[in-house]
Scaffold this active site. Sequence first.
Site, short mmCIF file in Angstrom:
data_model
loop_
_atom_site.label_atom_id
_atom_site.label_comp_id
_atom_site.label_asym_id
_atom_site.label_seq_id
_atom_site.Cartn_x
_atom_site.Cartn_y
_atom_site.Cartn_z
CB ALA A 150 18.72 5.94 7.21
CB THR A 151 15.95 7.96 2.77
OG1 THR A 151 15.36 6.68 3.03
CG2 THR A 151 15.88 8.25 1.28
CG ASN A 153 17.54 -3.50 4.49
OD1 ASN A 153 18.68 -3.39 4.02
ND2 ASN A 153 16.48 -3.45 3.73
CD GLN A 170 17.39 -2.76 9.64
OE1 GLN A 170 17.19 -3.31 10.73
NE2 GLN A 170 16.41 -2.30 8.90
CB SER A 223 16.72 5.70 10.47
OG SER A 223 15.37 6.04 10.40
CB ALA A 224 14.78 8.42 15.18
CG HIS A 225 11.64 4.80 11.28
ND1 HIS A 225 11.24 3.57 10.81
CD2 HIS A 225 12.30 5.40 10.28
CE1 HIS A 225 11.63 3.45 9.55
NE2 HIS A 225 12.29 4.55 9.20
CB THR A 264 12.64 25.43 11.34
OG1 THR A 264 12.67 26.75 10.80
CG2 THR A 264 12.28 25.48 12.81
CB CYS A 286 4.34 -7.11 -5.15
SG CYS A 286 4.07 -8.60 -4.23
#
Length: 384
Positions: free
Chosen positions: A75-76, A154, A182, A202-204, A242, A327
């Site tokens: 997604a980035t 998110n 999300q 995004s797949a993850h 590729t 942080c």
Amino acid sequence: MSVPIYLDYAATTPVDPRVAEKMAACLTLEGNFANPASRSHMPGWRAEQAVEQARKQVADALRADPREIVWTSGATESDNLALKGLAWARGKPGHIVTTAIEHKAVLDTCSWLESQGHSVTRLVPDEFGRIEAEKVAQAIRPETFVVSVMHANNEVGTLNDIEAIGRVCRSAGVPFHVDAAQSAGKLLLDTRQLPVDMISISAHKIYGPKGIGCLYVRREADLGLVPLMHGGGHERGMRSGTLPTHQIVGFGEAMALMEAEREEEIPRLMKLRDRLWSALAELPGVYLNGHPEARLPGHINFSAEGVESETLLLALRDLAISSGSACTSASVEPSHVLVAMGLPRERALGALRISLGRFTSTEQVERAGELIVHALGKLRGQAV
Ligand SMILES: *Cc1c(COP(=O)(O)O)cnc(C)c1O
């Protein structure tokens, strides 16, 4: 040491074993390893078929045409391609409308485009993290070349009314980009109904592998995106390189599973989430952050009065959950999302996110509730 209960599905998900199996079959000599762009032999042709089947799986979930799916690394990259691609296609300074609660992938891309001469309006949400369509309408100018508003946030899980915002963009003739990392797969995104021109996925976040995603690009919109990657002209010239067959096949299978299981999974997650929340809501000074109804089914973001999230996280080492703050080297900064929602600094610094998913059980949710109630009691007891 015991393995913590994983309740951070909004950060990333494990790969579903059914997905992993399909991926593994695309790696070795015996498998479907060839270059999908090699059209001169059977192995290449078989790899291309696998990639095109995955493209159809993702397109089907969006009710889209397979030619509208551009593979990316996640997604980035999709966010970068959507925003820079349109900015470069314009070729002269213009204006972007986005929000103060986007993921860094959108916020930092917009800031960079600002440094290149474009101007950016960052809309502030209401107290629940929602962006009103009316505010988008007021922000659009003649030189606005894109509106970018996320679907589900998110951090707090709040859902934006992308249909209403899309209608505003349509009537102004401005392309509309949605970061749906999300929500895609978890909720139905029907591109035949939604007035949306580009969608980042995004797949993850949906039990697929890391390092693969896509940008949906509406064909009719004829956006003329300028690519980030130049090379062999893959993906209709929008993203050369590729194609990683195993990643793409994993993404396709992950999306197909989301699609097949969605109707049962949504109520299951909502039930688990409500069960956990009812345990926490009984405690004094515990607040839900985000919208009470318009939110992701498995998502909770809460603050406990008088307790900093970093302190609470330390007391909750048996849970893998996430704090809303970042942080930096010098200090702990409250989340930009909670600050934009107008939360007092103390409440923003106390925010924790719990996100449930496919492998979350009732027992895990019950245990998590007990651990949080216990930790809060202990920390607050020490404070007085
Ligand atoms: C995770 C996420 C991203 C980034 O996706 P990657 O595939 O990790 O690059 C972007 N936007 C939102 C809203 C996200 O949740």
